[in-house]
Design a protein around this motif. Structure first.
Motif, PDB file in Angstrom:
ATOM      1  N   VAL A  44       0.733  -1.322  -0.035  1.00 51.58           N
ATOM      2  CA  VAL A  44      -0.032   0.005   0.019  1.00 51.58           C
ATOM      3  C   VAL A  44       0.961   1.239  -0.056  1.00 51.58           C
ATOM      4  O   VAL A  44       2.038   1.025   0.409  1.00 51.58           O
ATOM      5  CB  VAL A  44      -0.725  -0.122   1.155  1.00 51.58           C
ATOM      6  CG1 VAL A  44      -1.629   1.222   1.384  1.00 51.58           C
ATOM      7  CG2 VAL A  44      -1.475  -1.200   1.333  1.00 51.58           C
ATOM      8  N   ARG A  79      -4.723  -2.969  -0.795  1.00 53.43           N
ATOM      9  CA  ARG A  79      -3.876  -2.526  -1.875  1.00 53.43           C
ATOM     10  C   ARG A  79      -2.663  -3.404  -1.932  1.00 53.43           C
ATOM     11  O   ARG A  79      -2.059  -3.556  -0.985  1.00 53.43           O
ATOM     12  CB  ARG A  79      -3.775  -1.197  -1.808  1.00 53.43           C
ATOM     13  CG  ARG A  79      -2.931  -0.383  -2.781  1.00 53.43           C
ATOM     14  CD  ARG A  79      -3.489  -0.436  -3.938  1.00 53.43           C
ATOM     15  NE  ARG A  79      -3.022   0.349  -5.157  1.00 53.43           N
ATOM     16  CZ  ARG A  79      -3.354   0.182  -6.231  1.00 53.43           C
ATOM     17  NH1 ARG A  79      -4.282  -0.598  -6.787  1.00 53.43           N
ATOM     18  NH2 ARG A  79      -2.529   0.911  -7.469  1.00 53.43           N
ATOM     19  N   THR A 126      -5.848  -4.171  -6.562  1.00 59.23           N
ATOM     20  CA  THR A 126      -6.718  -3.845  -5.384  1.00 59.23           C
ATOM     21  C   THR A 126      -7.649  -5.073  -5.459  1.00 59.23           C
ATOM     22  O   THR A 126      -8.007  -5.502  -6.177  1.00 59.23           O
ATOM     23  CB  THR A 126      -7.544  -2.579  -6.097  1.00 59.23           C
ATOM     24  OG1 THR A 126      -6.951  -1.468  -6.258  1.00 59.23           O
ATOM     25  CG2 THR A 126      -8.598  -2.405  -5.083  1.00 59.23           C
ATOM     26  N   ALA A 222      -5.798   2.831   7.532  1.00 55.30           N
ATOM     27  CA  ALA A 222      -7.335   2.437   7.327  1.00 55.30           C
ATOM     28  C   ALA A 222      -8.144   3.113   8.216  1.00 55.30           C
ATOM     29  O   ALA A 222      -9.055   2.512   8.632  1.00 55.30           O
ATOM     30  CB  ALA A 222      -7.348   0.861   6.971  1.00 55.30           C
ATOM     31  N   LYS A 256      -1.132  -3.648   7.977  1.00 62.93           N
ATOM     32  CA  LYS A 256      -0.008  -3.649   6.832  1.00 62.93           C
ATOM     33  C   LYS A 256       1.026  -4.291   7.013  1.00 62.93           C
ATOM     34  O   LYS A 256       1.669  -4.203   8.143  1.00 62.93           O
ATOM     35  CB  LYS A 256      -0.069  -1.904   6.786  1.00 62.93           C
ATOM     36  CG  LYS A 256       0.665  -1.527   5.577  1.00 62.93           C
ATOM     37  CD  LYS A 256       0.752   0.254   5.422  1.00 62.93           C
ATOM     38  CE  LYS A 256       1.219   0.664   4.218  1.00 62.93           C
ATOM     39  NZ  LYS A 256       2.819   0.626   3.913  1.00 62.93           N
ATOM     40  N   THR A 274      -6.731  -0.421   2.800  1.00 64.39           N
ATOM     41  CA  THR A 274      -7.171   0.907   2.637  1.00 64.39           C
ATOM     42  C   THR A 274      -8.447   1.310   3.472  1.00 64.39           C
ATOM     43  O   THR A 274      -8.619   2.498   3.716  1.00 64.39           O
ATOM     44  CB  THR A 274      -7.144   1.467   1.245  1.00 64.39           C
ATOM     45  OG1 THR A 274      -8.091   0.574   0.475  1.00 64.39           O
ATOM     46  CG2 THR A 274      -5.852   1.068   0.372  1.00 64.39           C
ATOM     47  N   ASN A 275      -9.216   0.364   3.805  1.00 69.84           N
ATOM     48  CA  ASN A 275     -10.320   0.554   4.711  1.00 69.84           C
ATOM     49  C   ASN A 275     -10.629  -0.994   4.890  1.00 69.84           C
ATOM     50  O   ASN A 275     -10.348  -1.612   4.506  1.00 69.84           O
ATOM     51  CB  ASN A 275     -11.633   1.085   3.924  1.00 69.84           C
ATOM     52  CG  ASN A 275     -12.252   0.270   2.751  1.00 69.84           C
ATOM     53  OD1 ASN A 275     -12.838  -0.504   2.974  1.00 69.84           O
ATOM     54  ND2 ASN A 275     -11.792   0.710   1.297  1.00 69.84           N
TER      55      ASN A 275
END
Length: 417
Positions: A44, A79, A126, A222, A256, A274-275
């Motif tokens: 990411v 990501r 993604t 996120a 992450k 990312t979320n």
């Protein structure tokens, strides 16, 4: 409250180990690095947002928090970016396996999970992921022009490729309990290889006195508060510079995972949400009906047909058992090297290289362009390098591969003679 300052875990993790600490130590570091690189899942953008103030925590306690984390329900977007320095090879990952396809490609080859996983070997991707316990998972790879989905819902497993409008249906095998159906190869029950949780736990399953582990501040990932776990090899021969894992401060879930080579530059492997939402996903998330006009393939039948096609040439159980043992691993920790014994000539080098000719021209010049010729007590061979993983192929066909530098490979080959 005070921000976390680096807190190092040194050789042996220090002092007497409580049962809690012994459990935490199981989650170590290095051998999995090669596996993680083979899995080829990426990264990411940099950590976003201001670093939150969180209670101070030791590296041991943060590792224990990851070990105890047992999130069964989540949904979110991951990501994925990988930059291993691999050459762009057309058609890589075309094998079908898993969900039908057989050795010759089969009707479901375009929807085979293994092929899609190999496509994650480079570039940015993604993924949308969702899970509700061991019986329900969904992973979708979203590209600009198409979407690929793997859906596991109880006994039903679907693989759908919108590009070819092909759907493969398979039946998940029963688990040992007989009450659940485990996901088949390509869609493990915990979305293995597709999320930061899995990569982090693989990276934390092998360490010991070869590793430095510290808590290196905090971050927002996120939208979640997270501690940063910094993992570094102590062995000079490793090509890994560091691994940084953002750990959810509330529930211990890795958010992450970033692996940076010792040579510097962009991360080689970086996976992150990312979320993310830890609420129970809607049941409809795991529903799948092939779109109108889609080609539907019976994956169970396709696989059985491929197996029968082997006929008398099918490998024996003894041979399969031997093959399942995998390569021999020599060395320790971050400098572990997988070896595969050769039983014939390897790549030409020296005078043999100069004489070698192929359909495309001078083989020797081609080999010089992609690998370095090396010599030692083992004889001669070639080293092929990426930013993270290097491989030595000797003239007799023996292969040495690991996340180690060239000299470490040569030393291992010399010692094996």
């Amino acid at each position: 409250m005070p921000r976390n300052e680096p807190t190092e875990v040194t050789d042996g993790w220090g002092g007497e180990r409580s049962p809690k600490r012994r459990k935490a130590v199981r989650y170590g570091v290095p051998v999995a690095v090669v596996g993680v690189s083979a899995a080829m899942i990426g990264l990411v953008p940099a950590f976003a947002g201001s670093a939150p103030d969180l209670p101070k925590i030791s590296a041991q306690d943060l590792i224990a928090k990851v070990a105890k984390s047992d999130v069964q329900q989540l949904s979110g977007t991951v990501r994925v970016t990988t930059d291993l320095g691999l050459p762009s090879l057309p058609g890589v990952g075309g094998g079908a396996g898993g969900f039908g396809g057989g050795e010759k490609g089969g009707d479901g080859a375009s929807a085979a999970p293994q092929k899609k996983l190999m496509e994650l070997a480079s570039g940015a991707h993604t993924l949308r992921v969702a899970a509700d316990g061991p019986d329900k998972q969904r992973v979708s790879i979203v590209d600009k022009a198409a979407e690929y989905s793997l859906v596991h819902d109880g006994k039903d497993v679907w693989a759908y490729d919108s590009g070819s409008n092909t759907a493969v249906h398979s039946t998940a095998p029963d688990s040992r309990s007989g009450k659940q159906h485990r996901a088949p190869e390509g869609l493990p029950k915990d979305l293995k290889g597709a999320t930061p949780q899995d990569l982090a736990k693989q990276a934390l399953e092998a360490a010991g006195d070869t590793t430095s582990v510290t808590v290196d501040g905090t971050a927002k990932v996120a939208g979640r508060d997270a501690y940063q776990l910094l993992i570094k090899p102590k062995q000079a021969g490793s090509t890994v510079g560091s691994i940084r894992v953002a750990v959810d401060a509330e529930n211990g879930t890795p958010l992450k995972f970033t692996l940076t080579p010792k040579s510097g530059g962009a991360a080689a492997v970086d996976v992150g949400y990312t979320n993310v939402d830890f609420a129970k996903p809607a049941a409809s998330t795991f529903d799948f009906t092939p779109p109108k006009g889609a080609k539907v393939v019976n994956g169970d039948k396709d696989r059985a047909t491929a197996q029968r096609g082997h006929g008398k040439d099918a490998p024996s159980r003894q041979h399969l058992a031997k093959e399942m043992d995998g390569p021999n691993v020599i060395g320790k920790g971050w400098t572990s090297i997988a070896t595969i014994k050769g039983d014939g000539p390897g790549l030409p080098s020296g005078k043999d290289k100069d004489k070698a000719k192929g359909a495309g021209g001078d083989v020797g010049k081609f080999l010089d362009s992609i690998g370095d010729e090396v010599n030692g007590k083992f004889g001669s061979g070639r080293v092929f390098s990426t930013r993270l993983v290097n491989a030595l192929i000797t003239d007799n066909g023996t292969v040495y591969v690991g996340a180690v530098d060239k000299q470490t490979l040569i030393n291992a080959a010399n010692a094996a003679k």
